[in-house]
Design a protein around this motif. Structure first.
Motif, PDB file in Angstrom:
ATOM      1  N   LYS A   5       0.835  -1.203   0.000  1.00 26.03           N
ATOM      2  CA  LYS A   5       0.000   0.000   0.000  1.00 26.03           C
ATOM      3  C   LYS A   5       0.867   1.249   0.000  1.00 26.03           C
ATOM      4  O   LYS A   5       0.535   2.245  -0.641  1.00 26.03           O
ATOM      5  N   THR A   6       1.999   1.193   0.701  1.00 29.44           N
ATOM      6  CA  THR A   6       2.896   2.346   0.761  1.00 29.44           C
ATOM      7  C   THR A   6       3.483   2.642  -0.607  1.00 29.44           C
ATOM      8  O   THR A   6       3.532   3.797  -1.036  1.00 29.44           O
ATOM      9  N   ALA A   7       3.926   1.613  -1.310  1.00 29.76           N
ATOM     10  CA  ALA A   7       4.498   1.807  -2.641  1.00 29.76           C
ATOM     11  C   ALA A   7       3.442   2.357  -3.591  1.00 29.76           C
ATOM     12  O   ALA A   7       3.716   3.266  -4.385  1.00 29.76           O
ATOM     13  N   ALA A   8       2.245   1.838  -3.510  1.00 23.93           N
ATOM     14  CA  ALA A   8       1.166   2.321  -4.372  1.00 23.93           C
ATOM     15  C   ALA A   8       0.850   3.781  -4.062  1.00 23.93           C
ATOM     16  O   ALA A   8       0.617   4.579  -4.982  1.00 23.93           O
ATOM     17  N   ALA A   9       0.867   4.145  -2.795  1.00 22.23           N
ATOM     18  CA  ALA A   9       0.593   5.535  -2.407  1.00 22.23           C
ATOM     19  C   ALA A   9       1.691   6.454  -2.933  1.00 22.23           C
ATOM     20  O   ALA A   9       1.407   7.568  -3.401  1.00 22.23           O
ATOM     21  N   ARG A  10       2.942   6.001  -2.856  1.00 18.84           N
ATOM     22  CA  ARG A  10       4.053   6.809  -3.378  1.00 18.84           C
ATOM     23  C   ARG A  10       3.938   7.004  -4.885  1.00 18.84           C
ATOM     24  O   ARG A  10       4.177   8.098  -5.397  1.00 18.84           O
ATOM     25  N   ILE A  11       3.578   5.955  -5.574  1.00 18.89           N
ATOM     26  CA  ILE A  11       3.415   6.032  -7.027  1.00 18.89           C
ATOM     27  C   ILE A  11       2.283   6.992  -7.371  1.00 18.89           C
ATOM     28  O   ILE A  11       2.420   7.848  -8.251  1.00 18.89           O
ATOM     29  N   ASN A  12       1.180   6.879  -6.649  1.00 17.37           N
ATOM     30  CA  ASN A  12       0.039   7.768  -6.880  1.00 17.37           C
ATOM     31  C   ASN A  12       0.416   9.214  -6.593  1.00 17.37           C
ATOM     32  O   ASN A  12       0.068  10.124  -7.353  1.00 17.37           O
ATOM     33  N   SER A  13       1.151   9.441  -5.523  1.00 17.15           N
ATOM     34  CA  SER A  13       1.579  10.793  -5.157  1.00 17.15           C
ATOM     35  C   SER A  13       2.488  11.382  -6.239  1.00 17.15           C
ATOM     36  O   SER A  13       2.331  12.545  -6.627  1.00 17.15           O
ATOM     37  N   ALA A  14       3.418  10.592  -6.720  1.00 13.17           N
ATOM     38  CA  ALA A  14       4.327  11.056  -7.771  1.00 13.17           C
ATOM     39  C   ALA A  14       3.547  11.388  -9.043  1.00 13.17           C
ATOM     40  O   ALA A  14       3.817  12.389  -9.711  1.00 13.17           O
ATOM     41  N   HIS A  15       2.574  10.560  -9.350  1.00 12.04           N
ATOM     42  CA  HIS A  15       1.752  10.788 -10.539  1.00 12.04           C
ATOM     43  C   HIS A  15       0.960  12.090 -10.397  1.00 12.04           C
ATOM     44  O   HIS A  15       0.875  12.882 -11.344  1.00 12.04           O
ATOM     45  N   ARG A  16       0.380  12.328  -9.224  1.00 15.02           N
ATOM     46  CA  ARG A  16      -0.402  13.553  -8.989  1.00 15.02           C
ATOM     47  C   ARG A  16       0.498  14.796  -9.073  1.00 15.02           C
ATOM     48  O   ARG A  16       0.098  15.813  -9.623  1.00 15.02           O
ATOM     49  N   LYS A  17       1.701  14.694  -8.519  1.00 15.26           N
ATOM     50  CA  LYS A  17       2.636  15.827  -8.608  1.00 15.26           C
ATOM     51  C   LYS A  17       2.979  16.129 -10.059  1.00 15.26           C
ATOM     52  O   LYS A  17       3.002  17.292 -10.472  1.00 15.26           O
ATOM     53  N   ALA A  18       3.244  15.076 -10.819  1.00 15.50           N
ATOM     54  CA  ALA A  18       3.586  15.254 -12.230  1.00 15.50           C
ATOM     55  C   ALA A  18       2.421  15.872 -12.999  1.00 15.50           C
ATOM     56  O   ALA A  18       2.619  16.773 -13.822  1.00 15.50           O
ATOM     57  N   GLN A  19       1.199  15.415 -12.706  1.00 16.40           N
ATOM     58  CA  GLN A  19       0.022  15.980 -13.355  1.00 16.40           C
ATOM     59  C   GLN A  19      -0.123  17.461 -13.008  1.00 16.40           C
ATOM     60  O   GLN A  19      -0.358  18.292 -13.896  1.00 16.40           O
ATOM     61  N   ALA A  20      -0.009  17.783 -11.725  1.00 12.38           N
ATOM     62  CA  ALA A  20      -0.169  19.168 -11.278  1.00 12.38           C
ATOM     63  C   ALA A  20       0.890  20.060 -11.922  1.00 12.38           C
ATOM     64  O   ALA A  20       0.590  21.167 -12.379  1.00 12.38           O
ATOM     65  N   LEU A  21       2.126  19.595 -11.971  1.00 13.87           N
ATOM     66  CA  LEU A  21       3.196  20.381 -12.573  1.00 13.87           C
ATOM     67  C   LEU A  21       2.950  20.581 -14.067  1.00 13.87           C
ATOM     68  O   LEU A  21       3.120  21.679 -14.596  1.00 13.87           O
ATOM     69  N   GLU A  22       2.536  19.540 -14.741  1.00 15.44           N
ATOM     70  CA  GLU A  22       2.255  19.650 -16.173  1.00 15.44           C
ATOM     71  C   GLU A  22       1.142  20.664 -16.430  1.00 15.44           C
ATOM     72  O   GLU A  22       1.235  21.483 -17.351  1.00 15.44           O
TER      73      GLU A  22
END
Length: 151
Positions: A5-22
């Motif tokens: 669950k922790t790895a999935a949360a980190r992946i999701n967080s990274a994806h959201r950051k990338a989306q927001a930055l884009e």
């Protein structure tokens, strides 16, 4: 084998950051980013800030690695010339001094040179062109501009 669950949360967080930055790079406001991603303006700001912070940290680490590599190269060059310089070879001494100068610049060992600003002809001290405005005139103009921004 599944992901934690922790790895999935980190992946999701990274994806959201990338989306927001884009989205921010495309010119969207934090409010628009928040609406697009279903989060608050503040959370959109935090995501973009975190993404930029990670980019700056990565760039800093890469620059540090490059500095280390260049310093190692200078060490190799210095080592290759050392015996010749100690033997009195003036060209080798000159090259070693240039290597030392380059190393000092690379590592920021020299104190920065102070440069006093001068007017365009270089003769006197630089003074800003106020356009004939007094401090009171400038303050009044700033207040006018701020008023137009508020309206």
């Amino acid at each position: 084998m599944g992901t934690s669950k922790t790895a999935a949360a980190r992946i999701n967080s990274a994806h959201r950051k990338a989306q927001a930055l884009e989205l921010r790079q495309s010119g969207m406001t934090y409010a628009a980013i928040g609406g697009e991603l279903g989060i608050s303006n503040a959370q959109a700001y935090r995501l973009v800030s975190a993404a930029l912070r990670e980019i700056r940290e990565q760039a800093r680490e890469e620059a540090e690695q490059l500095r280390d590599l260049e310093a190692a190269r200078l060490d190799q060059l210095q080592h290759a010339l050392w015996d010749k310089a100690l033997g009195g070879d003036l060209r080798a001494i000159d090259r070693l001094l240039r290597i030392s100068e380059r190393r000092a610049k690379l590592l920021g060992l020299d104190a920065p040179a102070r440069i006093a600003p001068t007017n365009p002809d270089g003769q006197g001290p630089w003074e800003p062109d106020t356009g004939g405005m007094t401090d009171e005139d400038r303050a009044r103009r700033i207040a006018e501009l701020l008023q137009t921004v508020k309206n």
